[in-house]
Enzyme design. Structure first.
Site, PDB file in Angstrom:
ATOM      1  N   LYS A  34       0.489  -0.615  -0.061  1.00 23.95           N
ATOM      2  CA  LYS A  34      -0.468   0.289  -0.216  1.00 23.95           C
ATOM      3  C   LYS A  34       0.963   1.693   0.238  1.00 23.95           C
ATOM      4  O   LYS A  34       1.837   1.370   0.175  1.00 23.95           O
ATOM      5  CB  LYS A  34      -0.632   0.053   0.691  1.00 23.95           C
ATOM      6  CG  LYS A  34      -2.412  -1.410   1.029  1.00 23.95           C
ATOM      7  CD  LYS A  34      -3.307  -1.010   1.472  1.00 23.95           C
ATOM      8  CE  LYS A  34      -4.446  -2.405   1.340  1.00 23.95           C
ATOM      9  NZ  LYS A  34      -5.471  -1.673   2.296  1.00 23.95           N
ATOM     10  N   ARG A  82      -3.315 -10.413   5.113  1.00 27.67           N
ATOM     11  CA  ARG A  82      -3.585  -9.710   3.792  1.00 27.67           C
ATOM     12  C   ARG A  82      -2.569  -9.706   2.879  1.00 27.67           C
ATOM     13  O   ARG A  82      -2.401  -8.687   2.883  1.00 27.67           O
ATOM     14  CB  ARG A  82      -5.292  -9.354   2.851  1.00 27.67           C
ATOM     15  CG  ARG A  82      -5.254  -8.972   1.446  1.00 27.67           C
ATOM     16  CD  ARG A  82      -7.015  -8.321   1.966  1.00 27.67           C
ATOM     17  NE  ARG A  82      -7.096  -8.850   0.406  1.00 27.67           N
ATOM     18  CZ  ARG A  82      -6.960  -8.734  -0.391  1.00 27.67           C
ATOM     19  NH1 ARG A  82      -6.304  -7.135  -0.558  1.00 27.67           N
ATOM     20  NH2 ARG A  82      -8.084  -8.174  -1.343  1.00 27.67           N
TER      21      ARG A  82
END
Length: 286
Positions: free
Chosen positions: A225, A265
């Site tokens: 991210k 995740r």
């Protein structure tokens, strides 16, 4: 203390004695880190089987990009992308999660073999989602969410990000439970990168213990991210490409595992699978 070290368990899913690893299969042309690589059904199923072979405990299949600024895909296209991949992986014995904000996609994915519904909106995007999950009797991920991707950046305003995320997640959990989803089937996710700037994401990671006060297993989804790009930026402030953030992702996975996250995740599994096992070995040695 139990061998699960306070991570909790989720009714309807296997129990792991360490932080679980959720591998990502994006069946999309436009996801921020791997858009288009697994867009074909056969390629996506092969990718999911490969992630399982590398150590993924679950495989999360999604057909709609939720990167900042992304536009929504229509329902029929999302169904076309997702359901065959879920069916193909489930038929091979993989524990499959479906990443969707639509009740219809969740219902058909569960019918095809999905064991978990991972809704980044926590049921807010589609009023039919919570009743559908309750009727299906499957586990449900409730993520902290303040709106769709096309406007999320403008909503990244906090006075106390930890307190506000906790309060908003608690309110959403209560609404989902009131809607008929069993509490023991809930997982919570702080929503790293969703209506949050890098400093918000890092603060949330530094305070995972407070998030566990919600009383439900915690999913941490930090993989590749923007905040990792911010941390890894070079001298002129340029972040590395998303696919060059996997070592940093594994570092977050180790930190999350030490903070008793239920699962992490990730897009690339092998390094994170090693990281959570090391974290578990250190726990056992304490």
């Amino acid at each position: 203390m139990s061998s699960l070290r306070g991570r909790g368990t989720v009714e309807g899913l296997p129990r792991w004695d360490r932080c679980a690893v959720m591998g990502v299969v994006n069946v999309t042309p436009d996801s921020f880190s791997d858009g288009g690589r697994w867009f074909d059904t056969t390629a996506a199923v092969k990718r999911g089987l490969g992630l399982a072979a590398e150590g993924a405990d679950l495989v999360d299949v999604g057909g709609e990009s939720t990167r900042p600024g992304a536009s929504r895909v229509d329902e029929d296209e999302e169904l076309r992308r997702v359901v065959p991949v879920v069916r193909g992986l489930a038929s091979e014995g993989v524990t499959v999660s479906v990443d969707t904000m639509r009740a219809s996609v969740a219902e058909q994915a569960v019918a095809a073999g999905a064991a978990l519904v991972n809704d980044v909106s926590g049921g807010l995007a589609d009023p039919a989602m919570v009743p559908a999950v309750a009727a299906a009797g499957v586990p449900f991920v409730v993520m902290h969410w303040r709106g769709f991707s096309d406007g999320m950046n403008s909503r990244a305003v906090y006075t106390d990000v930890v307190a506000e995320v906790l309060a908003e997640l608690r309110a959403r959990m209560d609404a989902v439970i009131d809607g008929g989803v069993a509490p023991e089937r809930l997982v919570v996710d702080p929503g790293l990168g969703f209506a949050k700037r890098a400093e918000h994401d890092l603060t949330l990671l530094a305070h995972l213990a407070e998030l566990r006060a919600l009383g439900r297993p915690l999913l941490v989804a930090a993989s590749r991210k923007r905040f990792l790009g911010h941390v890894l930026a070079d001298g002129d402030g340029s972040p590395p490409p998303a696919r060059e953030r996997d070592a940093a992702t594994a570092a977050v996975s180790a930190l999350a595992a030490r903070e008793r996250a239920w699962a992490v995740r990730v897009h690339e599994v092998r390094a994170t699978a090693d990281a959570v096992r090391v974290a578990r070995a250190v726990e056992v040695a304490e």
